[in-house]
Design an enzyme around this catalytic site. Structure first.
Site, PDB file in Angstrom:
ATOM      1  N   LYS A  97     -16.521 -54.959  -9.887  1.00 32.66           N
ATOM      2  CA  LYS A  97     -15.120 -54.653  -9.673  1.00 32.66           C
ATOM      3  C   LYS A  97     -14.109 -56.148  -9.846  1.00 32.66           C
ATOM      4  O   LYS A  97     -13.050 -55.963 -10.538  1.00 32.66           O
ATOM      5  CB  LYS A  97     -14.711 -54.219  -8.426  1.00 32.66           C
ATOM      6  CG  LYS A  97     -15.471 -52.923  -8.024  1.00 32.66           C
ATOM      7  CD  LYS A  97     -15.191 -52.277  -6.914  1.00 32.66           C
ATOM      8  CE  LYS A  97     -15.606 -50.866  -6.459  1.00 32.66           C
ATOM      9  NZ  LYS A  97     -16.889 -50.745  -6.469  1.00 32.66           N
ATOM     10  N   GLU A 109      -9.151 -57.438  -1.093  1.00 33.88           N
ATOM     11  CA  GLU A 109      -7.709 -56.940  -1.462  1.00 33.88           C
ATOM     12  C   GLU A 109      -6.917 -56.694  -0.480  1.00 33.88           C
ATOM     13  O   GLU A 109      -7.229 -56.435   0.633  1.00 33.88           O
ATOM     14  CB  GLU A 109      -8.035 -55.693  -2.298  1.00 33.88           C
ATOM     15  CG  GLU A 109      -8.899 -55.917  -3.707  1.00 33.88           C
ATOM     16  CD  GLU A 109      -8.993 -54.917  -4.618  1.00 33.88           C
ATOM     17  OE1 GLU A 109      -9.218 -54.888  -5.729  1.00 33.88           O
ATOM     18  OE2 GLU A 109      -8.622 -53.594  -3.987  1.00 33.88           O
ATOM     19  N   HIS A 136     -13.437 -43.588   2.945  1.00 33.88           N
ATOM     20  CA  HIS A 136     -13.363 -43.736   1.567  1.00 33.88           C
ATOM     21  C   HIS A 136     -14.001 -42.935   0.605  1.00 33.88           C
ATOM     22  O   HIS A 136     -14.125 -43.460  -0.349  1.00 33.88           O
ATOM     23  CB  HIS A 136     -13.874 -45.348   1.309  1.00 33.88           C
ATOM     24  CG  HIS A 136     -13.096 -46.352   2.232  1.00 33.88           C
ATOM     25  ND1 HIS A 136     -11.947 -46.589   2.077  1.00 33.88           N
ATOM     26  CD2 HIS A 136     -13.653 -47.057   3.293  1.00 33.88           C
ATOM     27  CE1 HIS A 136     -11.464 -47.540   3.315  1.00 33.88           C
ATOM     28  NE2 HIS A 136     -12.721 -47.914   3.783  1.00 33.88           N
ATOM     29  N   ARG A 158     -18.412 -42.576 -15.738  1.00 38.34           N
ATOM     30  CA  ARG A 158     -19.487 -41.418 -15.612  1.00 38.34           C
ATOM     31  C   ARG A 158     -18.245 -40.312 -15.459  1.00 38.34           C
ATOM     32  O   ARG A 158     -17.255 -40.281 -15.253  1.00 38.34           O
ATOM     33  CB  ARG A 158     -20.266 -41.450 -14.510  1.00 38.34           C
ATOM     34  CG  ARG A 158     -19.554 -41.752 -13.223  1.00 38.34           C
ATOM     35  CD  ARG A 158     -20.451 -41.664 -11.989  1.00 38.34           C
ATOM     36  NE  ARG A 158     -19.820 -42.393 -10.910  1.00 38.34           N
ATOM     37  CZ  ARG A 158     -18.933 -41.809  -9.989  1.00 38.34           C
ATOM     38  NH1 ARG A 158     -18.741 -40.605 -10.434  1.00 38.34           N
ATOM     39  NH2 ARG A 158     -18.607 -42.535  -8.702  1.00 38.34           N
TER      40      ARG A 158
END
Length: 662
Positions: free
Chosen positions: A116, A200, A235, A297
């Site tokens: 990421k 973040e 999440h 994907r």
């Protein structure tokens, strides 16, 4: 087009791929572990090859075994599905080196988006907006804590590899950061083999909106509009919809163009999803959405896109992987209606969505215009080895209100017995006012947790029916002998029996009286309810309670019974005198395993003094961690497990004694 493909996956996605392949005349090869020898995907495939033990590391994550199986079967290509090896660049590379086709993007594209931190740097260069945060290589805890302070709390710790909510923690206060970081890194390492994280800024009122993209080997890239996946627990997505409520054409165009730029930046070929987080504190705006990650994907929630766009994304995958161009251009793609998908899991929402196991003694899905993607059948078992997904329900209608009403109805018509599920939670969520009004955000489930996940006691009708079943009344109504009452013969007078029902931490003391062949009265808590039984067959009964008729499905097992009544599921259990769960729930002397799983960390030793709420043991099941805490103040008298032990549900993990005990 290929003539034979191997599917390197299991469960519902393997079954879904098989169905499209069969329609296209493509033969399929399934792979299976010891735990899946009789699985649904094995039965559906044209052939199946055993690849190892139940542990995913020895089967579905074994690159060499899967490639060897494809070569043995004479398959031309491998479809990875989602999860497992689907985003593993090394696997895609090994497939190609073996002379096979990987049905997905190139290894280079997977690598570009696999980490990421690197992906966000790449997106910034491509002009795609990203969330403010730290995406660097430095991983020393003190340094990361400083970065979090600089970003400003709340922050989100995220594993740089993988997805699915694993290795992710929200942190609201600086003091909570060290423990959250440790847990996120440990979980990330277990799930992905990489403990590196990024930090973040956590948007307080965000929406998770993602764009489906598709590229081909000729350089064409299109987007197939957006999906709103804001409703999440841990999440992980729960209910998804397409299109996103409140989406303007201006913002849809901006997000679609950004997603296409992201795909073009890595020469993307195949199905992919670009995930964005949108700050909706001031409403949806084309200048307030940020790149989160790209999943290289097919997504679990792809059916809602298929519904509104009128396409089969697995068919597109097979055609593009075989060298064909995209079936449609951007201008040929349009949105038709509205779609929702709900994920039915074996899990307990009232216990923090703990995964559940069990044998599906009864499984019934709605009929009609509801799409059901399932990987299990009645009689199959949900095991601790893999994700506890039972099925996905997808509905499609002309507009959002009609689609949402159909979703609620479909959930109410679904019946599962033999394990705990999230069905009642999903039904309540589908009727939650903010969601109904089209105002979802990623914090909605946390804010409404009590209303959505609390155990609702059975209503009077359910209690009355369960009491009659427990007393043997349904057997009586089936008997041709008018003297047979409540499981016994009575020559004269009314037969009456006391019954105690146990449910979700509560109980009801009832008295059932047979008034006639099909008439009963059930007394509890100072009131009496008249019930008439009207047999209907096939396990379904009609009952009349206070002049109102309903259909009820009843399924009994040695441990209790399950009733399906008026769109709700009611579980009644029979107490096991050897079960320590009741004692643990009441703050007793024993710490009980709430689920089958692996003991990852034991934080105490025999003789240690502990306080109520103190972390004692960390367990892992299905790659998710659960911290078990002390049920009261006391001293650890004995430990019954060690790190690395596998334990069953309800096993005693440790015992406490009072601090003042001799």
């Amino acid at each position: 087009m290929f003539s034979k493909i191997l599917i390197a996956n299991r469960g519902e996605i393997a079954c879904r791929i098989i169905r499209t392949a069969r329609r296209l005349g493509v033969r399929t090869v399934a792979v299976y572990s010891d735990a899946d020898i009789d699985a649904m995907h094995v039965a559906l495939a044209d052939e199946a090859i055993h690849i190892g033990a139940a542990a995913a590391s020895e089967s579905y994550l074994s690159k060499d075994k899967i490639i060897a199986a494809a070569q043995r079967a004479g398959a031309q290509a491998i479809h990875p599905g989602y999860g497992f090896l689907s985003e593993n660049a090394g696997f895609a590379e090994a497939v190609e080196k073996a002379g096979l086709v990987f049905i997905g993007p190139s290894p280079a594209s997977i690598r570009a988006m696999g980490l990421k931190d690197a992906a966000k740097a790449l997106m910034e260069r491509a002009g795609v907006p990203v969330v403010p945060g730290y995406h660097g290589e430095g991983q020393e805890p003190g340094f990361l804590a400083e970065q979090a302070d600089g970003i400003g709390f709340p922050v989100l710790i995220k594993a740089r590899a993988g997805g699915g909510g694993k290795g992710m923690r929200r942190v609201d206060r600086p003091g909570d950061f060290p423990a959250a970081l440790e847990a996120a890194q440990r979980e990330a390492k277990s799930a992905f083999g990489d403990e590196t994280v990024l930090i973040e800024k956590y948007l307080v009122q965000p929406r998770h909106i993602e764009i489906q993209v598709f590229g081909d080997s000729q350089g064409n890239v299109v987007h197939l509009f957006e999906r709103d996946c804001s409703l999440q627990r841990r999440h992980q997505k729960v209910i998804e919809e397409a299109p996103a409520p409140g989406m303007t054409q201006e913002m849809r165009s901006a997000m679609g163009e950004a997603a296409v730029r992201a795909a073009r930046a890595i020469d993307y070929c195949g199905a992919g999803t670009v995930e964005f987080i949108a700050d909706v504190s001031g409403g949806l705006s084309p200048d307030r959405f940020f790149f989160m990650e790209m999943n290289t994907r097919l997504q679990v929630e792809h059916p809602v896109t298929e519904a509104i766009a009128g396409v089969d994304l697995v068919e597109w995958q097979l055609r593009v992987a075989s060298g064909e161009p995209l079936p449609k251009t951007q201008h040929e793609l349009t949105i038709n209606g509205w779609a929702f998908e709900a994920r039915i899991y074996a899990e307990d929402p009232s216990r923090g969505f703990l995964p559940a196991t069990g044998t599906l003694s009864h499984l019934r899905f709605p009929e009609g215009d509801v799409r059901v993607d399932a990987g299990v059948r009645e009689g199959d078992s949900i095991t601790p080895h893999y994700d506890p997904l039972i099925a996905k329900l997808t509905v499609h209608a002309a507009d959002r209100p009609a689609a949402l009403a159909r979703l609620t109805q479909a959930l109410q018509q679904t019946q599962v017995a033999g394990t705990t599920t999230n069905l009642d939670f999903l039904t309540r969520l589908s009727q939650q006012p903010d969601f109904v009004a089209g105002r979802p955000d990623t914090g909605l489930l946390d804010r409404e947790a009590e209303a959505l996940t609390s155990v609702q006691p059975p209503d009077d009708a359910a209690l009355a029916i369960a009491a009659i079943v427990e007393a043997g009344g349904f057997a009586r109504s089936n008997s041709a002998d008018p003297g047979f009452a409540l499981g016994a013969w009575q020559i004269w007078g009314e037969m009456s029996r006391p019954v105690t029902l146990h449910f979700g931490g509560g109980q009801a003391n009832c008295r059932v009286t047979a008034k006639g062949r099909e008439l009963f009265s059930v007394a509890f808590e100072g009131r009496t309810i008249p019930v008439r039984l009207l047999m209907q067959g096939d396990g379904t009964h009609r009952v009349e309670i206070d002049g109102r008729q309903s259909s009820v499905d009843i399924f009994e097992a040695s441990h209790g019974m399950t009733l399906f009544l008026d769109g709700r599921t009611h579980h009644f259990h029979r107490l096991d005198p050897l079960d320590g769960g009741e004692e643990a729930a009441a703050g007793g002397d024993r710490l009980i395993a709430p689920m089958p799983g692996l003991v990852k960390i034991v934080r105490v030793r025999a003789g240690d003094t502990v306080a109520k709420g103190q972390a004692l043991i960390v367990m892992e099941a299905m790659k998710m961690e659960l911290t078990l805490t002390a049920m009261r103040d006391g001293i650890v008298e004995s430990l019954h497990v060690g790190e690395g032990d596998q334990t069953s549900e309800s096993a005693v993990l440790l015992s406490l004694r009072p601090e003042d005990a001799a």
